[in-house]
Write an enzyme that holds these catalytic residues in place. Structure first.
Site, PDB file in Angstrom:
ATOM      1  N   SER A 126       0.740  -1.282   0.094  1.00 27.44           N
ATOM      2  CA  SER A 126      -0.039  -0.056  -0.003  1.00 27.44           C
ATOM      3  C   SER A 126       0.962   1.244  -0.062  1.00 27.44           C
ATOM      4  CB  SER A 126      -1.083  -0.007   1.199  1.00 27.44           C
ATOM      5  OG  SER A 126      -1.594   1.120   1.177  1.00 27.44           O
ATOM      6  N   ASN A 128       0.201   4.192   0.193  1.00 26.13           N
ATOM      7  CA  ASN A 128      -0.049   4.843   1.392  1.00 26.13           C
ATOM      8  C   ASN A 128      -0.860   4.293   2.351  1.00 26.13           C
ATOM      9  OD1 ASN A 128      -1.404   7.027   3.452  1.00 26.13           O
ATOM     10  ND2 ASN A 128      -0.990   8.509   1.962  1.00 26.13           N
ATOM     11  N   HIS A 158       1.274  19.066  -0.430  1.00 26.06           N
ATOM     12  CA  HIS A 158       2.398  18.826   0.367  1.00 26.06           C
ATOM     13  C   HIS A 158       3.387  19.718   0.556  1.00 26.06           C
ATOM     14  CE1 HIS A 158       0.987  14.713  -1.009  1.00 26.06           C
ATOM     15  NE2 HIS A 158       1.687  14.084   0.058  1.00 26.06           N
ATOM     16  N   LYS A 162       8.522  18.855  -2.431  1.00 30.05           N
ATOM     17  CA  LYS A 162       8.272  17.507  -2.851  1.00 30.05           C
ATOM     18  C   LYS A 162       7.996  18.057  -4.187  1.00 30.05           C
ATOM     19  CE  LYS A 162       4.789  14.018  -2.869  1.00 30.05           C
ATOM     20  NZ  LYS A 162       5.475  12.866  -2.581  1.00 30.05           N
ATOM     21  N   GLY A 167       2.101  10.163  -5.210  1.00 23.73           N
ATOM     22  CA  GLY A 167       1.869   8.863  -5.534  1.00 23.73           C
ATOM     23  C   GLY A 167       0.443   8.255  -5.096  1.00 23.73           C
ATOM     24  N   THR A 168      -0.082   9.039  -4.029  1.00 26.30           N
ATOM     25  CA  THR A 168      -1.389   8.546  -3.661  1.00 26.30           C
ATOM     26  C   THR A 168      -2.334   9.216  -4.543  1.00 26.30           C
ATOM     27  OG1 THR A 168      -0.629   8.335  -1.293  1.00 26.30           O
ATOM     28  CG2 THR A 168      -2.758   8.811  -1.594  1.00 26.30           C
TER      29      THR A 168
END
Length: 251
Positions: A126, A128, A158, A162, A167-168
């Site tokens: 997973s 996240n 974020h 970053k 990715g989430t």
């Protein structure tokens, strides 16, 4: 339940603190690439009163076979890097040790390798692993099924440094059948992570929002995953697979 932890960066340290304060698990060891902190006690380093062995080792000091012979575990928790699975993979498969990986992204080759491990043991991957974000994703898919005609936007926030799209957020877009262009990004200050899904109906708006307040949220997700995957048959699972049964509100 005895666990080992791969990775001891900011998130790894936060996860270790949650593990050490849980009555459900015993932290046997931490493995990291750096030789810094080698042979330090994790409870001592984090200032937590715990009886867990929790010693820190480097990748080079012991092979996975040597380490697991000395300090066996039921679950390996991976917050290291894409290459971390190369260290413990074969031993986990052969000994049928469950794996809980929160690595944000794997190459296609590594994804195939996870499937290979899952032929003989239980693997959770997973990107996240917080309970809240996975609940949000399930709820969003349910709502889209109810009202497929709605306008949907994804907003992710974020910390300023970053560079890439979360990715989430990409995983949310994929789950909802949306292009990556549907994701709006905000970079500011030290925001750990905020994900919001906006459903625009003709006469109402629904917002599903998750905010990670501290990195310890990942530790709560790890505990949930470890507790539930240990009961499963060999296979590759996502957090959604472990959480879906809780959506049965009957009875």
């Amino acid at each position: 339940m005895k666990v080992g932890l791969m990775g001891f960066g900011k998130t790894g340290k936060a996860v270790a603190s949650v593990l050490l304060q849980s009555d459900e698990v015993k932290l046997q060891w931490v493995v990291r690439r750096s030789h810094n902190l080698e042979h330090r006690s994790v409870p001592e380093f984090l200032g937590i009163n715990a009886r867990d062995p929790g010693m820190i080792y480097s990748f080079e000091e012991y092979t996975a076979q040597q380490l697991l012979d000395r300090l066996p575990v039921d679950v390996i928790i991976d917050f290291s890097s894409e290459q971390g699975v190369d260290y413990y993979g074969e031993e986990a498969r052969g000994r049928k040790i469950a794996v809980v990986s929160a690595i944000s992204e794997y190459s296609p080759e590594k994804r195939e390798y996870l499937k290979y491990l899952a032929e003989e043991t239980r693997v959770v991957w997973s990107p996240n692993i917080t309970i809240g974000i996975n609940f949000l994703m399930i709820a969003a898919k349910v709502l889209k099924n109810i009202a497929p005609y709605t306008d949907i936007e994804i907003v992710e926030e974020h910390f300023k440094g970053k560079p890439e799209v979360s990715g989430t957020a990409r995983k949310i877009a994929l789950a909802l059948g949306l292009p990556e262009g549907a994701i709006k990004t905000i970079r500011a200050g030290g925001i750990i992570g905020i994900h919001e899904i906006l459903f625009g109906f003709p006469y109402q708006t629904v917002r599903l929002k998750h905010e990670s307040i501290t990195r310890e949220a990942f530790g709560n997700g790890v505990l949930f995953a470890a507790r539930h995957v240990i009961e499963q048959e060999a296979g590759l699972y996502g957090m959604e697979d472990l959480m879906i049964p809780y959506f049965n509100l009957g009875g």
